[in-house]
Design a protein around this motif. Structure first.
Motif, PDB file in Angstrom:
ATOM      1  N   TRP A 109      16.516   4.887   7.418  1.00  0.00           N
ATOM      2  CA  TRP A 109      16.617   3.665   7.684  1.00  0.00           C
ATOM      3  C   TRP A 109      15.264   3.472   6.554  1.00  0.00           C
ATOM      4  O   TRP A 109      14.458   4.215   6.016  1.00  0.00           O
ATOM      5  CB  TRP A 109      16.156   3.232   9.006  1.00  0.00           C
ATOM      6  CG  TRP A 109      15.090   3.716   9.618  1.00  0.00           C
ATOM      7  CD1 TRP A 109      13.599   3.413   9.534  1.00  0.00           C
ATOM      8  CD2 TRP A 109      15.071   4.659  10.553  1.00  0.00           C
ATOM      9  NE1 TRP A 109      13.024   4.210  10.256  1.00  0.00           N
ATOM     10  CE2 TRP A 109      13.751   4.963  11.121  1.00  0.00           C
ATOM     11  CE3 TRP A 109      16.256   5.389  11.336  1.00  0.00           C
ATOM     12  CZ2 TRP A 109      13.440   5.844  12.122  1.00  0.00           C
ATOM     13  CZ3 TRP A 109      15.999   6.317  12.382  1.00  0.00           C
ATOM     14  CH2 TRP A 109      14.551   6.521  12.793  1.00  0.00           C
ATOM     15  N   LEU A 110      15.221   1.799   6.243  1.00  0.00           N
ATOM     16  CA  LEU A 110      14.032   1.623   5.459  1.00  0.00           C
ATOM     17  C   LEU A 110      12.719   1.503   6.094  1.00  0.00           C
ATOM     18  O   LEU A 110      12.808   0.881   7.245  1.00  0.00           O
ATOM     19  CB  LEU A 110      14.357   0.291   4.633  1.00  0.00           C
ATOM     20  CG  LEU A 110      15.626  -0.071   3.994  1.00  0.00           C
ATOM     21  CD1 LEU A 110      15.840  -1.172   3.499  1.00  0.00           C
ATOM     22  CD2 LEU A 110      15.617   0.946   2.588  1.00  0.00           C
ATOM     23  N   SER A 111      11.557   1.692   5.528  1.00  0.00           N
ATOM     24  CA  SER A 111      10.354   1.707   6.261  1.00  0.00           C
ATOM     25  C   SER A 111      10.181   0.214   6.369  1.00  0.00           C
ATOM     26  O   SER A 111      10.622  -0.527   5.349  1.00  0.00           O
ATOM     27  CB  SER A 111       9.494   2.398   5.590  1.00  0.00           C
ATOM     28  OG  SER A 111       8.899   1.920   4.377  1.00  0.00           O
ATOM     29  N   ALA A 112       8.821  -0.163   7.151  1.00  0.00           N
ATOM     30  CA  ALA A 112       8.401  -1.451   7.098  1.00  0.00           C
ATOM     31  C   ALA A 112       8.002  -1.815   5.804  1.00  0.00           C
ATOM     32  O   ALA A 112       8.327  -3.133   5.369  1.00  0.00           O
ATOM     33  CB  ALA A 112       7.399  -1.560   8.023  1.00  0.00           C
ATOM     34  N   TRP A 113       7.227  -1.022   4.819  1.00  0.00           N
ATOM     35  CA  TRP A 113       6.933  -1.631   3.742  1.00  0.00           C
ATOM     36  C   TRP A 113       8.044  -1.479   2.830  1.00  0.00           C
ATOM     37  O   TRP A 113       8.168  -2.135   1.577  1.00  0.00           O
ATOM     38  CB  TRP A 113       5.652  -0.625   3.332  1.00  0.00           C
ATOM     39  CG  TRP A 113       4.433  -1.001   3.822  1.00  0.00           C
ATOM     40  CD1 TRP A 113       4.280  -2.481   4.197  1.00  0.00           C
ATOM     41  CD2 TRP A 113       3.181  -0.595   4.017  1.00  0.00           C
ATOM     42  NE1 TRP A 113       2.855  -2.626   4.522  1.00  0.00           N
ATOM     43  CE2 TRP A 113       2.237  -1.407   4.328  1.00  0.00           C
ATOM     44  CE3 TRP A 113       2.748   0.772   3.786  1.00  0.00           C
ATOM     45  CZ2 TRP A 113       0.733  -1.067   4.734  1.00  0.00           C
ATOM     46  CZ3 TRP A 113       1.343   1.233   4.098  1.00  0.00           C
ATOM     47  CH2 TRP A 113       0.469   0.137   4.659  1.00  0.00           C
TER      48      TRP A 113
ATOM     49  N   PRO B 186       0.790  -1.137   0.054  1.00  0.00           N
ATOM     50  CA  PRO B 186      -0.048   0.154  -0.089  1.00  0.00           C
ATOM     51  C   PRO B 186       1.042   1.193   0.003  1.00  0.00           C
ATOM     52  O   PRO B 186       2.117   1.046   0.235  1.00  0.00           O
ATOM     53  CB  PRO B 186      -0.825  -0.166   1.512  1.00  0.00           C
ATOM     54  CG  PRO B 186      -0.787  -1.433   1.640  1.00  0.00           C
ATOM     55  CD  PRO B 186       0.400  -2.235   1.126  1.00  0.00           C
ATOM     56  N   PRO B 187       0.336   2.434  -0.108  1.00  0.00           N
ATOM     57  CA  PRO B 187       1.065   3.504  -0.367  1.00  0.00           C
ATOM     58  C   PRO B 187       1.728   3.704   1.085  1.00  0.00           C
ATOM     59  O   PRO B 187       1.225   3.524   2.014  1.00  0.00           O
ATOM     60  CB  PRO B 187      -0.026   4.644  -0.838  1.00  0.00           C
ATOM     61  CG  PRO B 187      -1.198   4.140  -1.393  1.00  0.00           C
ATOM     62  CD  PRO B 187      -1.150   2.384  -0.773  1.00  0.00           C
ATOM     63  N   ASP B 188       2.990   4.317   0.952  1.00  0.00           N
ATOM     64  CA  ASP B 188       3.894   4.501   2.136  1.00  0.00           C
ATOM     65  C   ASP B 188       4.314   5.820   2.160  1.00  0.00           C
ATOM     66  O   ASP B 188       5.281   6.197   1.541  1.00  0.00           O
ATOM     67  CB  ASP B 188       4.864   3.215   2.107  1.00  0.00           C
ATOM     68  CG  ASP B 188       5.810   3.230   3.306  1.00  0.00           C
ATOM     69  OD1 ASP B 188       5.482   4.079   4.269  1.00  0.00           O
ATOM     70  OD2 ASP B 188       6.868   2.814   3.165  1.00  0.00           O
ATOM     71  N   ARG B 189       3.881   6.356   3.120  1.00  0.00           N
ATOM     72  CA  ARG B 189       4.377   7.826   3.126  1.00  0.00           C
ATOM     73  C   ARG B 189       5.542   8.004   4.059  1.00  0.00           C
ATOM     74  O   ARG B 189       6.197   9.112   4.252  1.00  0.00           O
ATOM     75  CB  ARG B 189       3.136   8.755   3.924  1.00  0.00           C
ATOM     76  CG  ARG B 189       1.927   9.100   2.908  1.00  0.00           C
ATOM     77  CD  ARG B 189       0.699   9.582   3.710  1.00  0.00           C
ATOM     78  NE  ARG B 189      -0.430   9.606   2.927  1.00  0.00           N
ATOM     79  CZ  ARG B 189      -0.612  10.509   1.889  1.00  0.00           C
ATOM     80  NH1 ARG B 189      -0.040  11.474   1.465  1.00  0.00           N
ATOM     81  NH2 ARG B 189      -1.828  10.406   1.168  1.00  0.00           N
ATOM     82  N   SER B 190       6.108   7.121   4.477  1.00  0.00           N
ATOM     83  CA  SER B 190       7.382   6.679   5.523  1.00  0.00           C
ATOM     84  C   SER B 190       8.647   6.330   4.453  1.00  0.00           C
ATOM     85  O   SER B 190       9.566   6.124   5.054  1.00  0.00           O
ATOM     86  CB  SER B 190       7.274   6.279   6.771  1.00  0.00           C
ATOM     87  OG  SER B 190       6.229   6.852   7.543  1.00  0.00           O
ATOM     88  N   SER B 191       7.980   5.977   3.184  1.00  0.00           N
ATOM     89  CA  SER B 191       9.260   5.243   2.584  1.00  0.00           C
ATOM     90  C   SER B 191      10.352   5.999   2.154  1.00  0.00           C
ATOM     91  O   SER B 191      10.116   7.323   2.291  1.00  0.00           O
ATOM     92  CB  SER B 191       8.737   4.863   1.124  1.00  0.00           C
ATOM     93  OG  SER B 191       9.519   4.152   0.140  1.00  0.00           O
ATOM     94  N   VAL B 192      11.513   5.333   2.187  1.00  0.00           N
ATOM     95  CA  VAL B 192      12.754   6.198   2.036  1.00  0.00           C
ATOM     96  C   VAL B 192      12.793   6.479   0.476  1.00  0.00           C
ATOM     97  O   VAL B 192      13.600   7.342  -0.110  1.00  0.00           O
ATOM     98  CB  VAL B 192      14.110   5.362   2.211  1.00  0.00           C
ATOM     99  CG1 VAL B 192      14.251   4.200   1.291  1.00  0.00           C
ATOM    100  CG2 VAL B 192      15.141   6.142   2.549  1.00  0.00           C
TER     101      VAL B 192
END
Length: 755
Positions: free
Chosen positions: A349-353, A328-334
């Motif tokens: 760091w890499l986000s969970a998604w 799903p869309p990830d607003r915390s993505s690197v």
């Protein structure tokens, strides 16, 4: 119910200190190691450089109880973005002026993603035509820029060999020697840290060819992509200035631009900007993770909500570029620029998604033989009909395969019989067309139910690539074409009665999944669905009392764990339990990156899970206390301080799984590898290994002595060969066999890390 919040998860053992430690030299110390290991890998790492972990500890002191109850979660829904009607009115020149920037021979869209002139024209033509017709957007087809409905992902022959070196670094050595040295040190340390983060997320391996680093040379000296096995280089330069954090110069994924499979290196490079990258460590790490994500084929996450973007912000949000949402869309993505509307502040760091998307794209289906042994009688990977452990090598972009079958007796030098095979079921020299794009992914499984001959699913994700099932009777191969027009994540396990495996074709999100079963020689699929995004961890959590494998679903974004307990009733029924919250009640920290490592770490024939957090965070062991009717765990804590690539095997022959913590000592951090040898009483001892170079370890019991051997696969240096360690049962040591010449550009089917 899960354990209550006031229960304390006790420690496994202390970290730091060396009480009770091994004062001897690092392993290996068996026969011929001077000639066949240290002469290749380098001189033994000094004992005083062991690293920070304790040499032993107890994992037995635990009291918290973990159970799973609750309703199944509901599907995640993603609404596609409509085509912008304005594209129908734009000329190409207007389109390029708004959405692209010319740098040398490339157009850059979204700031740092390179496209050729032809690529940009093709994108414009497609959007212009669709908008003029008022068409709805096509179904997204790729995780990055795409042509023809393919995912932009590296092939099996390349994903373990993403080699890189360091080119020119500013300021030049002559202009400012001290600052030049600082910049070189920061760039190398940051890149090595960032590559390890992506390696943990998916089964890829970035290999730093430091011998070709040329940071002092304006033309980058020996660091030339396409030469000496170098895939891409990292440098600074005028192509990235001011607010530019970095740019990737890469034509899609260049291995697909050439007809000659040997010419797949292209001219890729990452160029970092001096102002942002070298401002501070966090900014450097963010930019390194981001640009490496592009190298792996991932596009900008903020493309998924372009309606929020304003052109004057510098974030054009060209969301109509074909892409496929892995999560799903990830607003915390690197991979999302935080100057774009709706994006959370970037963190190093890499986000969970981010991590889960890399897992979906690069961690392919594998069979955990150690969990099947008492039922299927296959202790390791066997393809020859005789039960001899071996390796099936698949050469990407062709039908060529090699079947290696071990011929040595237990405890004797390891030898392999080599046989040429064809993935299309034909006879060598494999002239038929097969996998010419290098995108088909192999997964081994015991679908036919025979004891000693693993079958292979060749999954071509999406509607464009063909899928096939290679049925193996130990002598010949029978290729069966399949009609699977899906993007799916194969999950291999023995989910029903009998010896045979099945493959769950998991389609993350709301789309319906399917269980692939071989019944009376026919391929049958049973509909089922896990309606979310999670890691599917297949194991024998209930032991052999439960009779079959189950699946633990770990959702790192929502910090939840669910279970599928297969009942063995008709039509492959299962009981779905959970989700349970992982934070307060299950002992996992919502802010920590976890790599789940699965194995039987106390010899009770039940699968346990070690939740490994790279770096300084606490690590959690879940000991399975499950029974025939339910899946339960007891939890303990420990700490593994460093970022390793974990691999599971029985490295002392005591019938209990161990963990190989692999780290190439030659990287800047200078941390040694080690093995945790577990015992039945839930304690472990740690033995230090001397491993200087970078490898992709392949773990199996090649000589059938009950002890896991290690092929130190070195695909970037096939001419020198891959060293082979033969495990010495009850000695916690290895003899060193002569290095093996592996097939060039090939992938060991079923390669696996910790999960």
């Amino acid at each position: 119910m899960a354990c209550s919040q006031d229960e304390v998860i006790p420690p496994l053992g202390e970290s730091g200190g060396t009480d009770g430690g091994d004062s001897g030299p690092p392993l290996p110390g068996g026969d011929d190691c001077g000639e066949n290991w240290y002469a290749i890998d380098g001189a033994p790492v000094p004992q005083e450089l062991n690293g920070p972990e304790a040499f032993g500890g107890s994992l037995a002191n635990h009291q918290s109880r973990i159970e799973f109850t609750g309703p199944a979660r509901q599907p995640d829904h993603v609404v596609p973005t409509p085509i912008n009607a304005a594209f129908g009115q734009m000329t190409f020149e207007e389109f390029a002026a708004r959405y692209a920037e010319r740098v040398g021979n490339y157009w850059f869209v979204e700031g740092d993603q390179a496209m050729t002139d032809a690529d940009l024209h093709a994108l414009y033509d497609r959007l212009h035509e669709q908008a003029s017709k008022g068409a709805q957007p096509p179904v997204p087809t790729a995780a990055a820029y795409d042509e023809g409905g393919f995912d932009a992902a590296w092939s099996s022959g390349r994903k373990l060999t993403l080699t890189w070196c360091v080119g020119w670094v500013l300021p030049s050595l002559s202009a400012n020697e001290e600052l030049h040295a600082e910049h070189v040190a920061l760039l190398i340390e940051t890149m090595e840290w960032a590559t390890r983060a992506w390696e943990r997320a998916g089964d890829v391996n970035f290999v730093h060819l430091a011998q070709y680093d040329s940071p002092e040379a304006q033309a980058s000296g020996q660091c030339q992509p396409g030469e000496n096995g170098i895939h891409f280089r990292v440098r600074t330069g005028p192509e990235c200035t001011g607010a530019c954090g970095g740019r990737v110069f890469i034509e899609a994924l260049p291995q697909y631009e050439f007809e000659d499979p040997a010419n797949i290196d292209g001219d890729a490079e990452i160029v970092f900007g001096l102002q942002r990258f070298f401002d501070n460590e966090d900014e450097a790490r963010i930019n390194a993770l981001h640009e490496l994500g592009h190298v792996l084929g991932f596009t900008h996450e903020h493309l998924r909500w372009p309606e929020e973007q304003e052109p004057e912000s510098g974030c054009n949000g060209l969301g109509e570029i074909p892409w496929r949402g892995l999560t799903p869309p990830d607003r915390s993505s690197v991979m999302a620029n935080d100057f774009c509307a709706g994006v959370n502040t970037n963190v190093p760091w890499l986000s969970a998604w981010d991590r889960l998307g890399a897992y979906y794209q690069y961690t392919w289906g594998r069979r955990r033989a150690s969990m099947m042994g008492l039922v299927s009688q296959v202790d390791d990977y066997a393809y020859d009909g005789l039960g001899q452990t071996g390796i099936l090598w698949q050469t990407s972009r062709s039908a060529r395969m090699q079947r290696w079958s071990s011929t040595g007796a237990p405890g004797q030098p390891i030898q392999f019989a080599v046989e040429e095979l064809c993935a299309d079921g034909g006879a060598p020299p494999c002239m038929g067309a097969f996998d010419s794009e290098g995108r088909v992914r192999p997964s081994p499984a015991l679908l036919s139910g025979g004891a000693f001959d693993l079958d292979v699913l060749f999954h071509g994700p999406g509607s464009v690539l063909a899928d096939s099932l290679l049925l193996n009777d130990g002598a010949g191969l029978d290729a069966v074409n399949l009609d699977l027009d899906w993007f799916s994540v194969p999950v291999v396990g023995s989910f029903g009665p009998g010896n045979a495996d099945q493959i769950l074709l998991y389609r993350p999100g709301a789309e319906e999944d399917a269980l692939l079963v071989l019944e009376d020689g026919d391929v049958v699929t049973y509909p089922m669905n896990f309606p979310g995004h999670a890691y599917p961890l297949a194991g024998r959590f209930r032991g052999f009392e439960g009779g079959r494998n189950d699946i633990v679903w770990y959702d790192p974004q929502n910090d939840q764990v669910s279970t599928w307990r297969w009942t063995g009733l008709p039509d492959y029924d299962f009981a779905a339990n959970g989700p349970a919250d992982t934070t307060d009640s299950l002992g996992l920290d919502a802010a920590v990156e976890y790599t789940p490592i699965i194995g039987d770490f106390n010899g009770d024939a039940k699968t346990d899970i070690l939740w490994y957090s790279a770096g300084d965070g606490a690590d959690i062991m879940w000991w399975s206390e499950s029974n025939n009717i339910g899946i339960f765990f007891a939890a303990s804590t420990t700490q593994v301080t460093h970022d390793y690539r974990p691999f599971v095997g029985d490295f002392d022959g005591n019938g209990v799984d161990d963990i190989l913590w692999f780290a190439p000592f030659a990287e800047v951090v200078g941390v040694t590898s080690k093995i945790w040898h577990f015992a039945e009483n839930q304690t472990y001892t740690s033995r230090v290994l001397s491993t200087r170079r970078d490898y992709s370890p392949y773990v199996a019991d090649f000589d059938d002595d009950g002890c896991s051997d290690i092929l130190w696969y070195k695909p970037d240096d096939s001419g020198q060969g891959s060293p082979l360690w033969r495990c010495l049962p009850n000695e916690a040591d290895f003899a060193c066999e002569p290095p093996l010449t592996t097939p060039e550009g090939s992938y060991p089917v079923g390669f696996e890390g910790g999960y």
